[in-house]
Design an enzyme around this catalytic site. Structure first.
Site, PDB file in Angstrom:
ATOM      1  N   LYS A   3       0.739  -1.133   0.043  1.00  0.00           N
ATOM      2  CA  LYS A   3       0.011   0.019   0.049  1.00  0.00           C
ATOM      3  C   LYS A   3       0.799   1.272   0.068  1.00  0.00           C
ATOM      4  CE  LYS A   3      -4.375   0.729   0.197  1.00  0.00           C
ATOM      5  NZ  LYS A   3      -5.749   0.221  -0.409  1.00  0.00           N
TER       6      LYS A   3
HETATM    7  P1  NAD Z   1     -13.167   7.673  -2.595  1.00  0.00           P
HETATM    8  O1  NAD Z   1     -12.297   8.557  -2.235  1.00  0.00           O
HETATM    9  O2  NAD Z   1     -13.817   7.417  -4.073  1.00  0.00           O
HETATM   10  O3  NAD Z   1     -14.666   7.644  -1.575  1.00  0.00           O
HETATM   11  C1  NAD Z   1     -14.518   7.945  -0.461  1.00  0.00           C
HETATM   12  C2  NAD Z   1     -15.738   8.510   0.091  1.00  0.00           C
HETATM   13  O4  NAD Z   1     -15.848   8.384   1.577  1.00  0.00           O
HETATM   14  C3  NAD Z   1     -15.962   9.912  -0.387  1.00  0.00           C
HETATM   15  O5  NAD Z   1     -17.498   9.983  -0.765  1.00  0.00           O
HETATM   16  C4  NAD Z   1     -15.694  10.744   1.045  1.00  0.00           C
HETATM   17  O6  NAD Z   1     -16.428  11.926   0.950  1.00  0.00           O
HETATM   18  C5  NAD Z   1     -16.490   9.720   1.979  1.00  0.00           C
HETATM   19  N1  NAD Z   1     -16.035   9.933   3.247  1.00  0.00           N
HETATM   20  C6  NAD Z   1     -14.852  10.549   3.608  1.00  0.00           C
HETATM   21  N2  NAD Z   1     -14.947  10.591   5.207  1.00  0.00           N
HETATM   22  C7  NAD Z   1     -16.344  10.386   5.686  1.00  0.00           C
HETATM   23  C8  NAD Z   1     -16.943  10.337   6.752  1.00  0.00           C
HETATM   24  N3  NAD Z   1     -16.366  10.933   7.740  1.00  0.00           N
HETATM   25  N4  NAD Z   1     -18.353   9.993   6.686  1.00  0.00           N
HETATM   26  C9  NAD Z   1     -18.895   9.327   5.625  1.00  0.00           C
HETATM   27  N5  NAD Z   1     -18.207   9.604   4.252  1.00  0.00           N
HETATM   28  C10 NAD Z   1     -16.950   9.936   4.260  1.00  0.00           C
HETATM   29  O7  NAD Z   1     -12.610   6.134  -2.035  1.00  0.00           O
HETATM   30  P2  NAD Z   1     -13.071   4.963  -2.560  1.00  0.00           P
HETATM   31  O8  NAD Z   1     -12.074   4.288  -3.526  1.00  0.00           O
HETATM   32  O9  NAD Z   1     -14.311   4.673  -3.006  1.00  0.00           O
HETATM   33  O10 NAD Z   1     -12.367   3.959  -1.349  1.00  0.00           O
HETATM   34  C11 NAD Z   1     -13.601   3.878  -0.252  1.00  0.00           C
HETATM   35  C12 NAD Z   1     -13.079   2.895   0.965  1.00  0.00           C
HETATM   36  O11 NAD Z   1     -13.006   1.460   0.252  1.00  0.00           O
HETATM   37  C13 NAD Z   1     -11.636   3.084   1.452  1.00  0.00           C
HETATM   38  O12 NAD Z   1     -11.847   2.187   2.812  1.00  0.00           O
HETATM   39  C14 NAD Z   1     -10.865   2.220   0.609  1.00  0.00           C
HETATM   40  O13 NAD Z   1      -9.503   1.523   0.822  1.00  0.00           O
HETATM   41  C15 NAD Z   1     -11.799   0.837   0.268  1.00  0.00           C
HETATM   42  N6  NAD Z   1     -11.351   0.311  -1.041  1.00  0.00           N
HETATM   43  C16 NAD Z   1     -11.300   0.992  -2.322  1.00  0.00           C
HETATM   44  C17 NAD Z   1     -10.786   0.052  -3.420  1.00  0.00           C
HETATM   45  C18 NAD Z   1     -11.091   0.675  -4.839  1.00  0.00           C
HETATM   46  O14 NAD Z   1     -11.032  -0.184  -5.710  1.00  0.00           O
HETATM   47  N7  NAD Z   1     -11.180   2.058  -5.051  1.00  0.00           N
HETATM   48  C19 NAD Z   1     -10.643  -1.263  -3.494  1.00  0.00           C
HETATM   49  C20 NAD Z   1     -10.708  -1.925  -2.008  1.00  0.00           C
HETATM   50  C21 NAD Z   1     -11.139  -0.993  -0.773  1.00  0.00           C
END
Ligand code: NAD
Length: 437
Positions: free
Chosen positions: A129
């Site tokens: 990561k």
């Molecule tokens: P992103 O940045 O596209 O979305 C994150 C969202 O969470 C945003 O809408 C943001 O405003 C919101 N957020 C942040 N703080 C918040 C809070 N306190 N309360 C409510 N909402 C809040 O990110 P993403 O890529 O969608 O990733 C989201 C999660 O999924 C992370 O934990 C990431 O590690 C995990 N993840 C992502 C992927 C991927 O392919 N993108 C894969 C596996 C896991």
């Protein structure tokens, strides 16, 4: 840390200034969360302490300084990290997070989670990561580009298509991946397989953007019959309407399920009659925030958990379901889109209450599975169509779910413990076969 009994848990009461609000995120770190779950599985596997130490610690941790002159003329020094946790099963693989709270502890935890995740879905990668402690919300796009390129310049020596492959995570997207690939290419020649999650125009894979959300929905479809749920009578709530959350919502809606609550960093909304997932995604894509979306009632962040529904999808940050709010979660099923959204204490509360939890380490693996497909396509200089990608993703996610749930039932343990056991055993077998341990 205060206990649940010490605070009035109503955020509304807190807003009137009567009591302190419960914390939005847990006071336990991501590293503590991942380590706790690793320990539960290692206990069941009766693993010796020396082996645990090998599997817990990272192979390599890189921390770099990223000084950037911002638009206002100031030089700001950001910190960048790349942690390569375990490479016994293949090249290191993991996303890059741009978020102000990124630190070594968090990146280390997320890297180890990737090791178990790639092993659970049985794809030939290790775990890594990366991250930079910057706030993309406060930066201009040109500044984000300069940070991205400077970060790549500092870590490129430990990357490579057969060494370590990066991908998007919170705060990074296909455009950031394009800059990363371009910067790496300046030093090494055109090398698309060093980055996944790229735009389609730059050898990205069809289906990658939606993959993590789609993977969550495959999990739902596998689990729903045992819980007596059909999509038409499934109400769901999404915490964090970003890439993962919004895709999960749109695909759930296509199945016939109804979204009754959603949130982002700016606030939360509720509408028991239904919130159109497509329209909300479009609103966010146009720069709107979730609480500004018309046709739904704004609610406090923590009230989101109390909305009556069948499925709750945490898709924001780690530690958001914790000891102070887990008893108020109204859903029957939690499908963890975010990494480490549930603290160990909250996990116990949910287990005791009979809430069915499909853990991050398996549920959100769809992204890395399609990253694997993207890497394969790049190495072959070939492209699959979206249907082929989605079908192959479904095959892998279903297989992982069935293997892990069968083990959980056989051993009478939570799905999370069975998932970690499966991942740890596979990594151990690879490490032993190589002669590492
Ligand atoms: P992103 O940045 O596209 O979305 C994150 C969202 O969470 C945003 O809408 C943001 O405003 C919101 N957020 C942040 N703080 C918040 C809070 N306190 N309360 C409510 N909402 C809040 O990110 P993403 O890529 O969608 O990733 C989201 C999660 O999924 C992370 O934990 C990431 O590690 C995990 N993840 C992502 C992927 C991927 O392919 N993108 C894969 C596996 C896991």
């Amino acid at each position: 840390m205060s206990t649940a009994g010490e605070t009035d848990r109503s955020p509304r009461a807190a807003n009137r200034g009567e009591v302190a609000a419960p914390p939005a995120r847990a006071e336990v770190s991501n590293w503590e969360i991942v380590n706790h779950y690793f320990g539960l599985a290692a206990d069941r596997l009766e693993m010796a302490e020396d082996l645990r130490n090998v599997l817990r610690s990272a192979y390599r941790e890189v921390q770099v300084q990223i000084p950037i002159k911002l638009a206002d003329g100031r030089i700001h020094v950001f910190a960048g990290y790349r942690v390569q946790h375990n490479g016994a099963r293949g090249p290191y693989k993991g996303g890059v997070r741009f978020h102000p709270e990124v630190d070594l502890d968090e990146v280390r935890a997320l890297a180890s989670l990737m090791t178990w995740k790639t092993a659970i879905v049985n794809i030939p990668f290790g775990g890594a990561k990366g991250g930079v402690n910057c706030s993309t919300r406060e930066l201009q796009r040109s500044e984000v580009q300069r940070i991205t390129r400077a970060f790549m310049d500092k870590i490129e020596k430990v990357l490579g298509p057969s060494r370590d492959i990066v991908a998007p995570d919170v705060g990074t997207d296909a455009q950031v991946m394009a800059w990363m690939m371009d910067e790496y290419g300046k030093l090494h020649g055109h090398t698309p397989a060093v980055v996944t999650g790229k735009p389609i125009a730059l050898e990205g894979s069809h289906g990658r953007e939606s993959a993590t959300g789609r993977g969550l929905v495959y999990m739902y479809r596998e689990a729903a019959p045992a819980l007596g749920l059909a999509p038409s009578d499934t109400r769901f709530v999404i915490q964090g309407y970003g890439n993962v959350g919004s895709w999960a919502a749109r695909i759930m809606q296509q199945l016939g399920a109804r979204m009754v609550g959603a949130s982002d960093a700016d606030g939360a909304i509720r509408n028991d009659a239904g919130i159109d997932a497509e329209a909300l995604a479009e609103h966010v894509a146009q720069g709107g925030t979730v609480p500004e979306f018309p046709g739904a009632e704004p609610v406090e962040h923590d009230e989101l958990l109390e909305i009556p529904c069948e499925v709750f999808v945490p898709a924001a940050l780690g530690g958001m379901i914790h000891e102070h709010n887990a008893d108020r979660l109204a859903a029957k099923m939690v499908i963890e889109g975010a990494n480490s959204p549930t603290t160990p204490h909250a996990d116990e509360i949910l287990n005791d209450r009979g809430v069915y939890v499909i853990p991050d380490v398996m549920a959100n693996a769809g992204g890395v599975v399609v990253s694997y497909f993207e890497w394969v396509q790049n190495l072959q200089h070939f492209r699959w169509d979206e249907r082929e990608v989605n079908d192959k993703l479904g095959t892998i996610m279903r297989r992982a779910y069935r293997e892990v749930v069968a083990r959980a039932q056989e051993e009478d343990v939570p799905v999370r413990v069975a998932a970690y056991e499966t991942g740890i055993e596979r990594v151990l077998e690879a490490a032993r076969t190589r002669g590492y341990v």
